[in-house]
Structure formats: structure tokens, C-alpha cells
Design a protein around this motif. Structure first.
Motif, PDB file in Angstrom:
ATOM      1  N   TYR A 285     -69.374  16.802-116.691  1.00 27.33           N
ATOM      2  CA  TYR A 285     -70.471  17.298-117.528  1.00 27.33           C
ATOM      3  C   TYR A 285     -71.128  16.144-118.282  1.00 27.33           C
ATOM      4  CZ  TYR A 285     -73.141  19.582-121.132  1.00 27.33           C
ATOM      5  OH  TYR A 285     -74.179  19.957-121.958  1.00 27.33           O
ATOM      6  N   PHE A 286     -70.315  15.282-118.883  1.00 28.85           N
ATOM      7  CA  PHE A 286     -70.804  14.149-119.650  1.00 28.85           C
ATOM      8  C   PHE A 286     -71.701  13.255-118.785  1.00 28.85           C
ATOM      9  CE2 PHE A 286     -70.529  10.062-121.772  1.00 28.85           C
ATOM     10  CZ  PHE A 286     -70.530  10.381-123.119  1.00 28.85           C
ATOM     11  N   LEU A 287     -71.218  12.921-117.584  1.00 28.43           N
ATOM     12  CA  LEU A 287     -71.994  12.059-116.689  1.00 28.43           C
ATOM     13  C   LEU A 287     -73.262  12.745-116.205  1.00 28.43           C
ATOM     14  CD1 LEU A 287     -69.175  10.344-114.605  1.00 28.43           C
ATOM     15  CD2 LEU A 287     -70.567   9.341-116.431  1.00 28.43           C
TER      16      LEU A 287
ATOM     17  N   PRO B  53     -71.235  19.613-126.042  1.00 27.05           N
ATOM     18  CA  PRO B  53     -71.770  20.926-126.416  1.00 27.05           C
ATOM     19  C   PRO B  53     -70.795  21.784-127.235  1.00 27.05           C
ATOM     20  CG  PRO B  53     -71.211  20.891-124.100  1.00 27.05           C
ATOM     21  CD  PRO B  53     -71.060  19.484-124.601  1.00 27.05           C
ATOM     22  N   ASN B  54     -69.513  21.487-127.161  1.00 20.87           N
ATOM     23  CA  ASN B  54     -68.523  22.243-127.932  1.00 20.87           C
ATOM     24  C   ASN B  54     -68.200  21.560-129.252  1.00 20.87           C
ATOM     25  OD1 ASN B  54     -68.268  24.239-125.927  1.00 20.87           O
ATOM     26  ND2 ASN B  54     -66.878  22.937-124.783  1.00 20.87           N
ATOM     27  N   GLY B  55     -69.028  20.633-129.649  1.00 15.61           N
ATOM     28  CA  GLY B  55     -68.836  19.925-130.910  1.00 15.61           C
ATOM     29  C   GLY B  55     -68.347  18.512-130.706  1.00 15.61           C
ATOM     30  N   TYR B  56     -68.928  17.608-131.435  1.00 15.47           N
ATOM     31  CA  TYR B  56     -68.576  16.195-131.353  1.00 15.47           C
ATOM     32  C   TYR B  56     -67.537  15.835-132.408  1.00 15.47           C
ATOM     33  CZ  TYR B  56     -68.881  11.189-132.065  1.00 15.47           C
ATOM     34  OH  TYR B  56     -68.566   9.870-132.225  1.00 15.47           O
TER      35      TYR B  56
ATOM     36  N   TYR C 173     -64.588  11.922-128.502  1.00 12.82           N
ATOM     37  CA  TYR C 173     -65.216  10.711-127.975  1.00 12.82           C
ATOM     38  C   TYR C 173     -64.148   9.777-127.412  1.00 12.82           C
ATOM     39  CZ  TYR C 173     -67.845   6.336-127.868  1.00 12.82           C
ATOM     40  OH  TYR C 173     -68.428   5.160-127.475  1.00 12.82           O
ATOM     41  N   ASN C 174     -63.102   9.524-128.204  1.00 12.93           N
ATOM     42  CA  ASN C 174     -62.052   8.591-127.794  1.00 12.93           C
ATOM     43  C   ASN C 174     -61.233   9.100-126.611  1.00 12.93           C
ATOM     44  OD1 ASN C 174     -62.737   6.634-129.667  1.00 12.93           O
ATOM     45  ND2 ASN C 174     -61.329   7.405-131.207  1.00 12.93           N
ATOM     46  N   ALA C 175     -61.179  10.398-126.437  1.00 11.19           N
ATOM     47  CA  ALA C 175     -60.465  10.975-125.301  1.00 11.19           C
ATOM     48  C   ALA C 175     -61.280  10.904-124.014  1.00 11.19           C
ATOM     49  CB  ALA C 175     -60.094  12.421-125.601  1.00 11.19           C
ATOM     50  N   LEU C 176     -62.572  10.679-124.130  1.00  7.46           N
ATOM     51  CA  LEU C 176     -63.465  10.737-122.977  1.00  7.46           C
ATOM     52  C   LEU C 176     -64.086   9.393-122.613  1.00  7.46           C
ATOM     53  CD1 LEU C 176     -65.049  12.582-120.954  1.00  7.46           C
ATOM     54  CD2 LEU C 176     -66.726  12.863-122.762  1.00  7.46           C
ATOM     55  N   VAL C 177     -64.766   8.786-123.552  1.00 10.14           N
ATOM     56  CA  VAL C 177     -65.580   7.609-123.249  1.00 10.14           C
ATOM     57  C   VAL C 177     -64.759   6.408-122.759  1.00 10.14           C
ATOM     58  CG1 VAL C 177     -67.192   5.913-124.233  1.00 10.14           C
ATOM     59  CG2 VAL C 177     -67.502   8.360-124.674  1.00 10.14           C
ATOM     60  N   PRO C 178     -63.655   6.041-123.412  1.00 12.32           N
ATOM     61  CA  PRO C 178     -62.900   4.886-122.897  1.00 12.32           C
ATOM     62  C   PRO C 178     -62.454   5.050-121.440  1.00 12.32           C
ATOM     63  CG  PRO C 178     -62.206   5.378-125.120  1.00 12.32           C
ATOM     64  CD  PRO C 178     -63.093   6.516-124.678  1.00 12.32           C
TER      65      PRO C 178
ATOM     66  N   VAL D 109     -65.440   4.382-119.269  1.00 18.89           N
ATOM     67  CA  VAL D 109     -65.725   2.945-119.282  1.00 18.89           C
ATOM     68  C   VAL D 109     -64.730   2.221-118.373  1.00 18.89           C
ATOM     69  CG1 VAL D 109     -65.726   0.847-120.710  1.00 18.89           C
ATOM     70  CG2 VAL D 109     -66.843   2.920-121.549  1.00 18.89           C
ATOM     71  N   SER D 110     -63.453   2.536-118.505  1.00 19.58           N
ATOM     72  CA  SER D 110     -62.436   1.847-117.698  1.00 19.58           C
ATOM     73  C   SER D 110     -62.580   2.155-116.211  1.00 19.58           C
ATOM     74  CB  SER D 110     -61.023   2.167-118.182  1.00 19.58           C
ATOM     75  OG  SER D 110     -60.686   3.499-117.917  1.00 19.58           O
ATOM     76  N   GLU D 111     -63.102   3.339-115.896  1.00 19.38           N
ATOM     77  CA  GLU D 111     -63.351   3.707-114.493  1.00 19.38           C
ATOM     78  C   GLU D 111     -64.655   3.113-113.960  1.00 19.38           C
ATOM     79  OE1 GLU D 111     -61.528   5.415-112.201  1.00 19.38           O
ATOM     80  OE2 GLU D 111     -59.871   5.516-113.625  1.00 19.38           O
ATOM     81  N   GLY D 112     -65.445   2.516-114.847  1.00 16.79           N
ATOM     82  CA  GLY D 112     -66.668   1.846-114.421  1.00 16.79           C
ATOM     83  C   GLY D 112     -67.890   2.737-114.290  1.00 16.79           C
ATOM     84  N   PHE D 113     -67.844   3.949-114.853  1.00 17.24           N
ATOM     85  CA  PHE D 113     -68.983   4.854-114.762  1.00 17.24           C
ATOM     86  C   PHE D 113     -70.015   4.636-115.867  1.00 17.24           C
ATOM     87  CE2 PHE D 113     -65.788   7.389-112.418  1.00 17.24           C
ATOM     88  CZ  PHE D 113     -66.477   7.505-111.224  1.00 17.24           C
ATOM     89  N   ILE D 114     -69.567   4.211-117.021  1.00 21.91           N
ATOM     90  CA  ILE D 114     -70.492   3.900-118.113  1.00 21.91           C
ATOM     91  C   ILE D 114     -70.081   2.578-118.737  1.00 21.91           C
ATOM     92  CG2 ILE D 114     -71.109   6.298-118.665  1.00 21.91           C
ATOM     93  CD1 ILE D 114     -69.192   6.209-120.996  1.00 21.91           C
ATOM     94  N   LYS D 115     -71.027   1.963-119.427  1.00 26.35           N
ATOM     95  CA  LYS D 115     -70.705   0.784-120.221  1.00 26.35           C
ATOM     96  C   LYS D 115     -71.173   1.046-121.638  1.00 26.35           C
ATOM     97  CE  LYS D 115     -74.759  -1.664-118.529  1.00 26.35           C
ATOM     98  NZ  LYS D 115     -75.272  -2.869-117.917  1.00 26.35           N
ATOM     99  N   ALA D 116     -70.498   0.421-122.558  1.00 27.88           N
ATOM    100  CA  ALA D 116     -70.804   0.596-123.969  1.00 27.88           C
ATOM    101  C   ALA D 116     -71.120  -0.766-124.560  1.00 27.88           C
ATOM    102  CB  ALA D 116     -69.619   1.227-124.694  1.00 27.88           C
ATOM    103  N   SER D 117     -72.224  -0.836-125.284  1.00 30.26           N
ATOM    104  CA  SER D 117     -72.577  -2.094-125.953  1.00 30.26           C
ATOM    105  C   SER D 117     -72.890  -1.792-127.408  1.00 30.26           C
ATOM    106  CB  SER D 117     -73.764  -2.755-125.262  1.00 30.26           C
ATOM    107  OG  SER D 117     -74.925  -1.970-125.399  1.00 30.26           O
ATOM    108  N   TYR D 118     -72.544  -2.741-128.237  1.00 27.26           N
ATOM    109  CA  TYR D 118     -72.765  -2.597-129.672  1.00 27.26           C
ATOM    110  C   TYR D 118     -73.894  -3.522-130.089  1.00 27.26           C
ATOM    111  CZ  TYR D 118     -68.334  -0.122-129.797  1.00 27.26           C
ATOM    112  OH  TYR D 118     -67.337   0.794-129.590  1.00 27.26           O
TER     113      TYR D 118
END
Length: 86
Positions: free
Chosen positions: A10-12, A39-42, A47-52, A55-64
Motif C-alpha cells: 500500500y505504501f509503495l 491511512p490508519n494513523g501515523y 514509520y519505524n516498522a515500515l520505512v527502514p 529502504v534496506s530492500e532498496g525500494f525507497i531512499k530517504a534523504s535529510y
């Protein structure tokens, strides 16, 4: 590579829909984005259960952009190819 679970998929898909509208960088610090991506609340825990993992699987990248800002999330070529082939 692990198979994507429903939340990751869903996220992707949501990020890809935004990408198709020209939004290539998404920040969950913007409530409109966090409501779409979570959609069920942020929460930081969700976030920490999903995004890392994505990122580690190479589907998204995060930049600050700045130390106090949250990360800008972008789809990688790997994710874009997944949608192109799907």
C-alpha cells in the motif's frame, strides 16, 4: 528479497500514485502525505516498522535536507521498475 506485505505494498502504491502526479519526494512531516501513506494513523512506531525495511530492500531512499527535518522519501529505480513490470 522478502515478499512485500500488505502495508508495504500500500505504501509503495501510494508513493507511486504521487510520483505519477509529479510528486517525487514525500515527507511524512506534511500531514497530507502522512494521512495518505498511513491511512490508519501515523506514528513514529509505524514509520519505524515500515520505512527502514523498504529502504534496506532498496525500494525507497530517504534523504535529510536539514538536521531537524524529517526525511524526504523517494522511490528508487527498483520500485519504479516493479510498477512498470506489474
Amino acid at each position: 528479497m522478502h515478499s512485500l506485505n500488505e502495508t508495504e505494498t500500500y505504501f509503495l502504491h501510494t508513493m507511486y500514485a504521487l510520483h505519477e502526479k509529479g510528486v517525487t519526494s514525500v515527507s511524512v512531516d506534511i500531514s497530507e502525505n502522512s494521512k495518505r501513506l498511513f491511512p490508519n494513523g501515523y506514528s513514529v512506531q509505524k514509520y519505524n516498522a515500515l520505512v527502514p525495511n523498504l529502504v534496506s530492500e532498496g525500494f525507497i531512499k530517504a534523504s535529510y535536507d536539514a538536521p531537524r527535518d524529517g526525511p524526504a522519501l523517494m522511490l528508487t529505480n527498483k520500485a519504479l521498475e516493479l510498477f512498470a513490470n506489474g
